[in-house]
Design a protein around this motif. Structure first.
Motif, mmCIF file in Angstrom:
data_model
loop_
_atom_site.group_PDB
_atom_site.id
_atom_site.type_symbol
_atom_site.label_atom_id
_atom_site.label_comp_id
_atom_site.label_asym_id
_atom_site.label_seq_id
_atom_site.Cartn_x
_atom_site.Cartn_y
_atom_site.Cartn_z
ATOM 1 N N LEU A 150 -70.105 -38.586 36.215
ATOM 2 C CA LEU A 150 -70.375 -37.471 35.242
ATOM 3 C C LEU A 150 -70.565 -36.114 35.399
ATOM 4 C CD1 LEU A 150 -72.535 -40.018 32.723
ATOM 5 C CD2 LEU A 150 -69.772 -39.549 32.835
ATOM 6 N N PRO A 160 -65.954 -34.651 37.391
ATOM 7 C CA PRO A 160 -65.174 -33.884 36.744
ATOM 8 C C PRO A 160 -65.307 -32.315 37.035
ATOM 9 C CG PRO A 160 -66.971 -35.342 35.469
ATOM 10 C CD PRO A 160 -67.037 -35.606 36.861
ATOM 11 N N TRP A 171 -61.760 -30.271 37.843
ATOM 12 C CA TRP A 171 -61.351 -29.022 37.398
ATOM 13 C C TRP A 171 -61.150 -27.988 38.547
ATOM 14 C CZ3 TRP A 171 -64.009 -24.146 38.260
ATOM 15 C CH2 TRP A 171 -63.617 -23.239 37.304
ATOM 16 N N GLN A 182 -57.834 -33.486 33.210
ATOM 17 C CA GLN A 182 -59.155 -33.126 33.009
ATOM 18 C C GLN A 182 -59.940 -34.230 32.306
ATOM 19 O OE1 GLN A 182 -60.973 -30.285 34.671
ATOM 20 N NE2 GLN A 182 -62.444 -31.713 34.103
ATOM 21 N N THR A 183 -59.170 -34.457 31.084
ATOM 22 C CA THR A 183 -59.805 -35.284 30.138
ATOM 23 C C THR A 183 -60.185 -36.746 30.724
ATOM 24 O OG1 THR A 183 -58.482 -34.169 28.453
ATOM 25 C CG2 THR A 183 -59.359 -36.463 27.745
ATOM 26 N N GLY A 220 -60.773 -36.955 33.712
ATOM 27 C CA GLY A 220 -61.660 -36.915 34.914
ATOM 28 C C GLY A 220 -63.103 -36.663 34.204
ATOM 29 N N CYS A 221 -63.118 -36.701 32.595
ATOM 30 C CA CYS A 221 -64.358 -36.411 32.097
ATOM 31 C C CYS A 221 -65.019 -37.925 31.488
ATOM 32 C CB CYS A 221 -64.348 -35.422 31.134
ATOM 33 S SG CYS A 221 -64.269 -33.694 31.719
ATOM 34 N N THR A 251 -69.334 -37.029 27.566
ATOM 35 C CA THR A 251 -67.994 -36.727 27.460
ATOM 36 C C THR A 251 -67.526 -35.493 26.853
ATOM 37 O OG1 THR A 251 -67.413 -38.878 28.546
ATOM 38 C CG2 THR A 251 -65.547 -37.733 27.469
ATOM 39 N N LEU A 307 -68.544 -32.334 28.179
ATOM 40 C CA LEU A 307 -67.799 -31.925 29.315
ATOM 41 C C LEU A 307 -66.358 -31.600 28.816
ATOM 42 C CD1 LEU A 307 -68.459 -34.891 31.879
ATOM 43 C CD2 LEU A 307 -69.250 -32.536 32.044
ATOM 44 N N LEU A 308 -65.688 -32.095 28.127
ATOM 45 C CA LEU A 308 -64.697 -31.552 27.472
ATOM 46 C C LEU A 308 -64.729 -30.071 26.846
ATOM 47 C CD1 LEU A 308 -63.259 -34.774 25.719
ATOM 48 C CD2 LEU A 308 -62.279 -33.793 27.940
ATOM 49 N N PHE A 363 -64.992 -27.602 29.846
ATOM 50 C CA PHE A 363 -63.893 -27.869 30.756
ATOM 51 C C PHE A 363 -62.825 -27.042 29.932
ATOM 52 C CE2 PHE A 363 -66.539 -30.480 33.672
ATOM 53 C CZ PHE A 363 -66.505 -29.672 34.790
#
Length: 219
Positions: free
Chosen positions: A81, A85, A89, A109-110, A112-113, A150, A153-154, A157
Motif C-alpha cells: 500500500l 503504488p 507512479w 496507477q489505479t 497499483g493502488c 486506496t 492513494l488515488l 497520485f
C-alpha cells in the motif's frame, strides 16, 4: 509419463492458462450477467470457498501464531500500500513522455493502488508451499485497510477520488472471508474434539480401527 507427472504437478498454472485462453475465445461466458454469473460465483461463492477450505485445512495454532508476526505484516502492508503504488507512479512518469494513452496510464496507477488480492494471494501462497496463515491474515487485513487507504492513494497520485460504499464493501469482505474461515475452523476444532474419545479407546484396544481424520481438504 514424465509429461503427465509434470502436468499433475503444475495443474494450477496449466489451469490458469486454459481459463485465460477460454476467456479470449469466448469472453461473453464470463461477463457480468453472463452464464457463469461472475458477480455471484466469483465475488461470493469462489472467495468464500477458498477461505472455508483454508479454515478446514489450517490448524488453529498456525493461525494464532501468524497473528504475532508483526514485522512480517508491517512489511507486507507497507510494500503493498505504499512502496508498490509509489514505484508504479515513478514508472508511469517515464511512460507519460511516450505516446501511450493517458487513461491507460491512469488505469495502471489505479490498479497499483489496490489492496492485496483476497483469493489469489492465498491460492498462490499455498501452491508454492508458503505461509498460508500469514497470507490469509494479510489478504483480509489489507483488504479492510484498502477501503480507507486506496481512495487516499488515488487522491494523492491522480488528484481525484470517489465515494466508497464502506458498509457494503466491509460486509462483503466479512461474509466472504471472515465468516467462512471461522466456520471452517469451528468444524476442524469440533472434529478434533470428537476424535479424542476414539483415540483414547484405540490406545486401550490396539485392535480398534484408526479414528477418522478431522474434516478438511487435502492441501
Amino acid at each position: 509419463m514424465r509429461l503427465l507427472e509434470r502436468m499433475r504437478k503444475e495443474w494450477f498454472m496449466i489451469g490458469i492458462v486454459v481459463v485465460i485462453a477460454g476467456a479470449k475465445l469466448e469472453p461473453s461466458v464470463g461477463v457480468h450477467g453472463g452464464p457463469l454469473k461472475p458477480e455471484i460465483t466469483v465475488s461470493y461463492i469462489a472467495v468464500a470457498t477458498i477461505f472455508f477450505n483454508s479454515g478446514l485445512s489450517l490448524k488453529t495454532e498456525e493461525l494464532t501464531s501468524a497473528l504475532v508476526h508483526l514485522k512480517l505484516h508491517l512489511f507486507i502492508q507497507i510494500f503493498t500500500l505504499a512502496f508498490f503504488p509509489a514505484t508504479i507512479w515513478l514508472f508511469l512518469q517515464l511512460l507519460s513522455i511516450t505516446s501511450i494513452n493517458e487513461w491507460l496510464l491512469k488505469g495502471l496507477q489505479t490498479v497499483g493502488c489496490m489492496p492485496p488480492p483476497v483469493s489469489s494471494a492465498v491460492i498462490l501462497t499455498k501452491a508454492v508451499g508458503g505461509n498460508e496463515a500469514a497470507a490469509i491474515f494479510n489478504s483480509a487485513f489489507g483488504s479492510f485497510l484498502g477501503i480507507v487507504i486506496t481512495p487516499l492513494l488515488l487522491l494523492l497520485f491522480l488528484g481525484s477520488s470517489s465515494s466508497v460504499p464502506f458498509t457494503s464493501i466491509f460486509s462483503q469482505l466479512f461474509m466472504t472471508v471472515v465468516v467462512p474461515l471461522i466456520i471452517g475452523q469451528e468444524l476442524t476444532i469440533t472434529g478434533s474434539v470428537l476424535e479424542l474419545p476414539v483415540r483414547a479407546q484405540s490406545c486401550q484396544d490396539p485392535a480398534a480401527p484408526s479414528p477418522p481424520s478431522a474434516p478438511g481438504f487435502s492441501g
